[in-house]
Design a protein around this motif. Structure first.
Motif, PDB file in Angstrom:
ATOM      1  N   ILE A   1     -14.723  -9.014 -35.016  1.00 32.00           N
ATOM      2  CA  ILE A   1     -15.556 -10.613 -34.728  1.00 32.00           C
ATOM      3  C   ILE A   1     -16.611 -10.095 -33.808  1.00 32.00           C
ATOM      4  N   ARG A   2     -18.414  -9.863 -34.419  1.00 30.59           N
ATOM      5  CA  ARG A   2     -19.485  -9.184 -33.602  1.00 30.59           C
ATOM      6  C   ARG A   2     -20.832 -10.256 -33.173  1.00 30.59           C
ATOM      7  N   VAL A   3     -20.461 -10.084 -32.139  1.00 30.76           N
ATOM      8  CA  VAL A   3     -21.761 -11.558 -31.241  1.00 30.76           C
ATOM      9  C   VAL A   3     -22.694 -10.690 -30.621  1.00 30.76           C
ATOM     10  N   THR A   4     -23.853 -11.531 -30.481  1.00 28.04           N
ATOM     11  CA  THR A   4     -24.861 -10.714 -29.416  1.00 28.04           C
ATOM     12  C   THR A   4     -24.624 -10.625 -28.300  1.00 28.04           C
ATOM     13  N   SER A   5     -23.337 -11.964 -27.406  1.00 27.77           N
ATOM     14  CA  SER A   5     -23.229 -12.928 -26.818  1.00 27.77           C
ATOM     15  C   SER A   5     -21.869 -13.409 -26.467  1.00 27.77           C
ATOM     16  N   LEU A   6     -21.461 -13.078 -26.158  1.00 24.69           N
ATOM     17  CA  LEU A   6     -20.091 -14.211 -25.562  1.00 24.69           C
ATOM     18  C   LEU A   6     -19.905 -15.747 -25.420  1.00 24.69           C
ATOM     19  N   ALA A   7     -20.975 -16.445 -25.607  1.00 27.42           N
ATOM     20  CA  ALA A   7     -21.184 -17.531 -25.405  1.00 27.42           C
ATOM     21  C   ALA A   7     -21.235 -17.858 -26.678  1.00 27.42           C
ATOM     22  N   GLN A   8     -21.442 -16.726 -27.915  1.00 30.95           N
ATOM     23  CA  GLN A   8     -21.902 -17.191 -29.450  1.00 30.95           C
ATOM     24  C   GLN A   8     -20.570 -17.796 -29.351  1.00 30.95           C
ATOM     25  N   MET A   9     -18.798 -17.452 -29.568  1.00 29.51           N
ATOM     26  CA  MET A   9     -17.483 -17.289 -29.423  1.00 29.51           C
ATOM     27  C   MET A   9     -17.525 -18.893 -29.121  1.00 29.51           C
ATOM     28  N   ASP A  10     -17.891 -19.511 -28.281  1.00 28.41           N
ATOM     29  CA  ASP A  10     -17.324 -20.730 -28.241  1.00 28.41           C
ATOM     30  C   ASP A  10     -18.179 -21.662 -29.974  1.00 28.41           C
ATOM     31  N   GLU A  11     -18.714 -21.205 -30.073  1.00 26.43           N
ATOM     32  CA  GLU A  11     -19.870 -21.697 -31.668  1.00 26.43           C
ATOM     33  C   GLU A  11     -18.689 -21.425 -33.107  1.00 26.43           C
ATOM     34  N   ILE A  12     -18.101 -20.829 -32.733  1.00 27.84           N
ATOM     35  CA  ILE A  12     -16.844 -19.895 -33.863  1.00 27.84           C
ATOM     36  C   ILE A  12     -16.367 -21.970 -34.379  1.00 27.84           C
ATOM     37  N   ASP A  13     -16.481 -21.733 -35.724  1.00 26.10           N
ATOM     38  CA  ASP A  13     -15.530 -22.687 -36.661  1.00 26.10           C
ATOM     39  C   ASP A  13     -14.629 -22.426 -37.033  1.00 26.10           C
ATOM     40  N   TRP A  14     -13.492 -21.972 -36.043  1.00 27.00           N
ATOM     41  CA  TRP A  14     -12.437 -20.835 -36.689  1.00 27.00           C
ATOM     42  C   TRP A  14     -11.287 -21.289 -38.002  1.00 27.00           C
ATOM     43  N   ASP A  15     -11.613 -22.735 -37.785  1.00 28.85           N
ATOM     44  CA  ASP A  15     -10.943 -23.827 -39.656  1.00 28.85           C
ATOM     45  C   ASP A  15     -11.562 -22.287 -40.956  1.00 28.85           C
ATOM     46  N   ASN A  16     -13.176 -21.879 -40.618  1.00 28.69           N
ATOM     47  CA  ASN A  16     -13.428 -21.255 -41.917  1.00 28.69           C
ATOM     48  C   ASN A  16     -13.516 -20.077 -41.719  1.00 28.69           C
ATOM     49  N   ILE A  17     -12.499 -19.540 -40.580  1.00 22.85           N
ATOM     50  CA  ILE A  17     -12.326 -17.788 -40.560  1.00 22.85           C
ATOM     51  C   ILE A  17     -10.751 -17.873 -41.349  1.00 22.85           C
ATOM     52  N   SER A  18     -10.300 -16.802 -42.141  1.00 21.89           N
ATOM     53  CA  SER A  18      -8.968 -16.299 -42.511  1.00 21.89           C
ATOM     54  C   SER A  18      -8.856 -16.205 -41.556  1.00 21.89           C
TER      55      SER A  18
END
Length: 326
Positions: A283-300
């Motif tokens: 999971i490649r992010v530019t900041s850890l705050a982006q983790m809260d924006e991930i929609d896990w329902d659309n990630i296999s």
């Protein structure tokens, strides 16, 4: 054919490296050598092979002495990149002139030992920026052994006491495993502390030092401030959803390697060495705050696919190299 593995009496990756090499070379006679007396005895058996696991430090002196009368010497380096001239690698800094002189001397020793075929240096810096710059002193480049060692370690599973009465398989809250040992890895702890404090979407399991956290720890943090065995660590990795590897490292992370072997999702910085590794569950992010924006329902969910071929497995190449050069 006899292989003697020199292992230091200190914590770290050495025990796992030794066990891995023992099983990799199981069709031959392999001995683990720990004490000073044992090492001194083996040192003069010129017709036996010696693998130095602490070659970056004290074992360099053992290898230098043994090279005077035997060519059957191997060294496994995890930090040889520190010897490269700082003008080539801007991220490396020297505290003083004496340190620079010592590093330059060690580099020249390794270069001499290679050119005289007295030491075969194995480096775990494959696919890093150091790869081309290490060719004068290394004989074999590979990935960190912890990218492909689990099939050789026979590590079992042991449930940590912290998980005995804890429900962790909540589909609405993802669990994050953080391992904060005393290594010099650049783990972005300040940013991690902010993320833990503000996030309501994750539960965090922190193994090791947690002093980087704010004083007002929330209910979504589980602290494990004790020694964790291999068996417990594998259990943590298997049961939790995401492995924290948001490090600004410029070389391999053994912790990430274990996560990749188990096909776990790992958090890594987008523009970083670890982010450049071609691992599909990163999971490649530019900041850890982006983790809260991930929609896990659309990630296999790839974590269950543990039968996937390990694209980083170079155990057979390593075995062939050791046997050919022995």
């Amino acid at each position: 054919m006899i292989f003697n593995i020199f292992i230091p009496n200190k914590k770290g990756h050495y025990e796992d490296y030794s066990s891995f090499l023992n099983n990799l070379l199981k069709n031959h006679e392999v001995k683990t050598v720990r004490s000073f007396k044992e090492k001194l005895t083996v040192l003069f058996r010129y017709n036996q092979n010696v693998i130095f696991l602490n070659i970056d430090h004290k074992d360099m002196y053992w290898s230098l002495l043994r090279s005077l009368f035997s060519k059957k010497n191997f060294g496994v380096s995890v930090s040889v990149e520190s010897l490269i001239n700082k003008n080539n690698i801007p991220s490396i800094h020297y505290r003083n002139l004496l340190g620079l002189i010592k590093k330059k001397a060690k580099y020249n020793v390794f270069k001499l030992l290679k050119s005289s075929d007295r030491l075969k240096l194995i480096s775990i810096h494959k696919m890093t920026d150091y790869e081309g710059k290490l060719k004068d002193i290394t004989s074999f480049l590979t990935y960190d052994f912890q990218y492909y060692d689990l099939p050789y370690l026979n590590v079992g599973y042991q449930q940590p006491k912290e998980l005995l009465n804890l429900y962790i398989e909540d589909p609405l809250i993802k669990s994050v495993l953080i391992f904060n040992n005393t290594s010099k890895a650049k783990k972005n702890l300040s940013e991690l502390s902010d993320w833990i404090f503000t996030s309501n979407k994750y539960r965090f399991f922190i193994i090791g030092d947690s002093s980087f956290l704010r004083n007002d720890i929330k209910h979504n943090v589980v602290l494990i401030n004790r020694y964790v065995s291999n068996e417990e660590m594998i259990y943590f990795m298997e049961k939790l959803d995401i492995i924290y590897c948001y490090y600004n490292n410029d070389k391999p992370s053994g912790f990430m390697g274990r996560a990749m072997q188990l096909n776990k999702k790992v958090i890594v910085p987008l523009n970083s060495y670890l982010g450049s590794i071609p691992y599909t569950s990163s999971i490649r992010v530019t900041s850890l705050a982006q983790m809260d924006e991930i929609d896990w329902d659309n990630i296999s969910d790839t974590n269950s696919n543990n039968s996937k071929i390990n694209q980083f497995d170079e155990s057979e190449l390593l075995r062939e190299f050791l046997l050919q050069e022995a």
